[in-house]
Scaffold this motif. Structure first.
Motif, mmCIF file in Angstrom:
data_model
loop_
_atom_site.group_PDB
_atom_site.id
_atom_site.type_symbol
_atom_site.label_atom_id
_atom_site.label_comp_id
_atom_site.label_asym_id
_atom_site.label_seq_id
_atom_site.Cartn_x
_atom_site.Cartn_y
_atom_site.Cartn_z
ATOM 1 N N ALA B 203 5.527 5.353 1.672
ATOM 2 C CA ALA B 203 6.898 4.456 1.899
ATOM 3 C C ALA B 203 7.025 3.800 0.383
ATOM 4 O O ALA B 203 5.915 3.627 -0.396
ATOM 5 C CB ALA B 203 6.490 3.456 2.754
ATOM 6 N N ASP B 206 8.024 -1.614 -2.885
ATOM 7 C CA ASP B 206 8.759 -2.907 -2.911
ATOM 8 C C ASP B 206 9.471 -3.160 -1.435
ATOM 9 O O ASP B 206 9.286 -4.275 -1.149
ATOM 10 C CB ASP B 206 10.118 -2.732 -4.019
ATOM 11 N N LYS B 207 10.022 -2.419 -0.776
ATOM 12 C CA LYS B 207 10.531 -2.440 0.399
ATOM 13 C C LYS B 207 9.357 -3.028 1.575
ATOM 14 O O LYS B 207 9.622 -3.857 2.252
ATOM 15 C CB LYS B 207 10.914 -1.079 1.006
ATOM 16 N N MET B 208 8.071 -2.343 1.468
ATOM 17 C CA MET B 208 7.279 -2.730 2.231
ATOM 18 C C MET B 208 6.558 -4.072 1.771
ATOM 19 O O MET B 208 6.427 -5.147 2.886
ATOM 20 C CB MET B 208 5.819 -1.817 2.052
ATOM 21 N N ILE B 211 9.269 -6.618 3.399
ATOM 22 C CA ILE B 211 8.926 -7.038 4.731
ATOM 23 C C ILE B 211 7.800 -7.673 5.343
ATOM 24 O O ILE B 211 7.870 -8.523 6.085
ATOM 25 C CB ILE B 211 9.139 -5.519 5.368
ATOM 26 N N SER B 378 -1.883 2.214 -3.268
ATOM 27 C CA SER B 378 -0.441 2.476 -3.702
ATOM 28 C C SER B 378 -0.582 2.601 -5.295
ATOM 29 O O SER B 378 -1.503 2.148 -6.090
ATOM 30 C CB SER B 378 0.282 1.230 -3.545
ATOM 31 N N ASN B 381 5.788 2.747 -7.395
ATOM 32 C CA ASN B 381 6.397 2.361 -6.237
ATOM 33 C C ASN B 381 6.025 3.237 -4.832
ATOM 34 O O ASN B 381 6.798 3.069 -3.762
ATOM 35 C CB ASN B 381 7.815 2.502 -6.431
ATOM 36 N N ASN B 382 4.990 3.938 -4.982
ATOM 37 C CA ASN B 382 4.493 4.828 -3.751
ATOM 38 C C ASN B 382 3.518 4.093 -3.133
ATOM 39 O O ASN B 382 2.384 4.127 -3.680
ATOM 40 C CB ASN B 382 4.374 6.164 -4.166
ATOM 41 N N LEU B 404 7.615 0.833 11.345
ATOM 42 C CA LEU B 404 8.022 0.769 9.919
ATOM 43 C C LEU B 404 9.407 1.283 9.839
ATOM 44 O O LEU B 404 10.390 0.567 9.105
ATOM 45 C CB LEU B 404 7.266 1.779 8.916
ATOM 46 N N THR B 405 9.708 2.453 10.300
ATOM 47 C CA THR B 405 11.324 3.028 10.181
ATOM 48 C C THR B 405 12.216 2.162 10.981
ATOM 49 O O THR B 405 13.238 1.787 10.344
ATOM 50 C CB THR B 405 11.398 4.356 10.586
ATOM 51 N N VAL B 409 12.391 1.104 6.840
ATOM 52 C CA VAL B 409 11.447 1.592 5.613
ATOM 53 C C VAL B 409 11.590 3.136 5.782
ATOM 54 O O VAL B 409 11.290 3.687 6.918
ATOM 55 C CB VAL B 409 9.967 1.131 5.818
ATOM 56 N N VAL B 411 10.105 6.560 5.402
ATOM 57 C CA VAL B 411 8.673 7.245 5.376
ATOM 58 C C VAL B 411 8.635 8.573 5.384
ATOM 59 O O VAL B 411 9.621 9.370 5.994
ATOM 60 C CB VAL B 411 7.961 6.543 6.719
#
Lengths: 222, 425
Positions: B203, B206-208, B211, B378, B381-382, B404-405, B409, B411
């Protein structure tokens, strides 16, 4: 890339159905995306299979002999000897298989087993003393030769052979004690064995002094 | 004539001692760190890079040997050979009596895999090795773009230092460490010994992070909560009387500075009772965030570390022959099986020199397990979340990734199991 609408995920590996929800997948799998290769399945090792057959074979012979002995009984339980002999063979093979990865360790183990089994046979067949007169000193001598020859041929370094040379030499204490307490009837084999052990031990201290003590320190660190 | 060689050897450090005694077909005690490049791996260059890397990591040339009282590591002259991946991930590396290297480097398409027997090094130590290997590899394949690595930590003594010995103190603070009798996933539903399923999710970082921040937690606390909720989701009501407990390894280098590549970690157990405590996700995140703040401190970690070492330094324990110690360790391992439900390990962000970025896509990290384990790392960004499990059920992963989804996010998932591998052959 395949994806599952239900789980809302994309898949990097190839599947018929979604591995998480078993739902229908859309999209195509690209062989170039493969993350994990297909590998041959794990197989039983040949050694394990060998021991399975040895165990089964030994058991089969013991049972068949027992049955024949029982049906044609003539006053002697000869199948007991067969059983004893097969159990000993099994033990020797089992240890050899278990310790196959370290030859010198295997030799040392075989030495111990051989001596113990010989003494047991001697005791249960009326103690003639052959186990301590001949088997004990000759087994130690052969083990000593085997360890040195193997170490030489396989070009082992001192960290690989030293402990085993030390252990086999220490086994020489047993015939020495039996010799000075006059427990043995035939003294020549024991005398030669003790002599060889002491000489080897001394040679190691003289020629391989550092390795000799370094190995003891290493093996006995607490 | 008989040869001599002055062999360098070292004791196993505290946390490593358990691994050779308890490695078996159910849990090989091997973990993998993989690096996925943006192009196919060049085997020859990788071998060259590995040869060079070995010169700075003497520890990795060690083989495991048995003494009368303890195991020890002895440096060998064996040369590691790079080969294409040829067996299941995290297969056995250590066989008693066999003088083989305790790690392996393989490659497959775009991936470089480093598998390590845990007695040799921990995640952080292995990462140092892998990072060096990757940078060396890239300097060979892309000499114009990537600069050779200037490595400060080449000091062999520091490299192989025993952190536990360095920081152990006999003074025991009266700290109470929480313990649990945790819920266990049903053993009836396991794969055969030596088999496991790997579920790897990727995922965007940055998004994770955004959140996790929304939930007022760090990524580690967020994932721990999501993992525990996913496990709880699959539990029967009557099982919920027992807490779900995660074992979480903690890198002690954060609190006790050490450059060692050897094992230097402790762990915390964190339990959550879904029948007594509020079961909604936000409450669990609050709990884990608080728990981490309270438990992962220098004092609390020192207390844990000292309690392990107290046992090891006990004079009576030390003179017990190794064979008996091994049985005792196996028994201890068996008894403590009930302390946790699963393991969660986050090694965090992996750094490489900036100029490597165009060639490296992501890292992956997972381990052999006797139960279920989630490993997170990580790069760029992965963010990679990899589950390994011996249980056949996929319910936990489904809940986890759906959590997560649902939060938006994206995935990507990769799944490997022995069943599927064998079916496709």
């Amino acid at each position: 890339m395949q994806s599952c609408k239900n789980c809302n995920i994309k898949l990097r590996t190839h599947h018929e159905n979604c591995p998480l929800c078993h739902g229908v997948l859309t999209g195509e799998f690209d062989e170039n995306d493969r993350v994990f290769p297909l590998v041959p399945p794990k197989k039983q090792t040949a050694e394990k299979q060998f021991m399975q057959w040895v165990s089964f074979g030994a058991l089969a012979i013991i049972i068949v002999c027992g049955l024949i002995n029982y049906m044609l009984f003539d006053g002697i339980w000869w199948s007991a000897f067969v059983t004893g002999a097969l159990l000993c063979t099994w033990l020797v093979l089992a240890v050899a298989t278990a310790k196959r990865r370290n030859l010198l360790k295997s030799v040392t183990w075989q030495l111990v087993i051989l001596i113990v089994l010989a003494i047991l046979w001697d005791v249960f067949t009326g103690w003639y003393g052959w186990s301590i007169d001949f088997v004990l000193p000759l087994a130690i001598l052969s083990a000593l030769c085997a360890v040195i020859v193997i170490a030489g041929i396989k070009k082992m370094t001192s960290c690989e052979y030293m402990t085993y040379v030390q252990m086999v030499c220490m086994a020489g204490i047993a015939p020495f004690v039996l010799l000075v307490t006059h427990t043995v009837n035939v003294s020549l084999p024991s005398a030669i064995c003790v002599g060889a052990c002491v000489l080897t031990f001394a040679a190691m201290i003289i020629f391989r002094r550092n390795a000799f003590f370094a190995e003891i320190k290493k093996k006995f660190h607490v | 004539m008989l040869q001599t060689r002055k062999a360098k050897w070292r004791k196993l450090e505290n946390a490593a001692k358990i691994f050779p005694a308890t490695a078996n077909d159910r849990d090989e005690r091997v973990f993998r760190m993989a690096c996925e490049l943006n192009e196919d791996v060049n085997a020859e260059a990788l071998q060259q890079a590995l040869d060079k890397t070995m010169t700075s990591f003497a520890l990795f040339s060690c083989v495991m040997r048995k003494g009368v009282f303890w195991y020890y590591l002895e440096e060998s002259t064996l040369r590691p050979i790079v080969r294409e991946e040829y067996r299941a991930p995290c297969s056995r590396l250590y066989y008693p009596d066999e003088k083989t290297l305790l790690f392996e480097v393989t490659y497959y398409k775009r991936r470089i895999n480093l598998e390590v027997f845990h007695a040799l090094a921990d995640g952080t130590g292995t990462l140092q090795f892998l990072r060096t290997l990757i940078v060396r590899y890239l300097t060979i394949t892309h000499p114009n773009e990537v600069e050779p690595l200037v490595q400060p930590q080449l000091d062999v003594a520091v490299n192989g230092e025993d952190g536990f010995e360095k920081y152990y103190s006999k003074e025991k603070a009266a700290e109470k460490i929480p313990e649990y009798k945790a819920y266990q996933m049903p053993k009836s539903n396991r794969f055969d010994a030596g088999e496991m399923r790997i579920v790897e999710g990727v995922a965007p970082v940055d998004k994770m992070l955004a959140i996790a921040k929304e939930h007022g937690a760090t990524l580690t606390a967020f994932f721990a909560a999501a993992f525990m909720c996913a496990i709880a989701d699959d539990m029967r009501q009557r099982d919920k009387r027992k807490p779900v407990a995660l074992m979480i390894p903690v890198n002690l280098r954060h609190f006790f500075p050490s450059e060692s590549v050897r094992n230097f970690f402790a762990w915390i157990d964190m339990g959550y009772n879904f029948s007594r405590q509020p079961a909604d996700f936000d409450s669990v995140v609050d709990f884990t965030a608080q728990f981490f703040k309270k438990e992962i401190t220098k004092e609390r970690m020192a207390a844990r570390m000292n309690s392990y070492i107290g046992l090891e330094t006990n004079a009576l324990m030390r003179v017990v022959p190794l064979e008996i110690k091994m049985r005792a360790m196996q028994l201890g391992n068996y008894v403590s099986y009930g302390n946790d439900t699963a393991v969660f390990s986050n090694i965090g962000r992996i750094d490489l020199p900036k100029e490597c970025a165009p060639f490296v896509k992501m890292f992956d990290f997972f381990t052999a397990t006797g139960k279920m384990q989630l490993c997170v790392c990580s790069y760029g960004n992965n963010l990679t979340m990899t589950f390994t499990t011996v249980f056949k059920s996929v319910h936990v992963f489904r809940s986890f990734f759906r959590t997560l989804t649902k939060l938006g996010v994206p995935v990507e998932v990769a799944v490997r199991s022995e069943e599927e591998n064998d079916a496709k052959l």
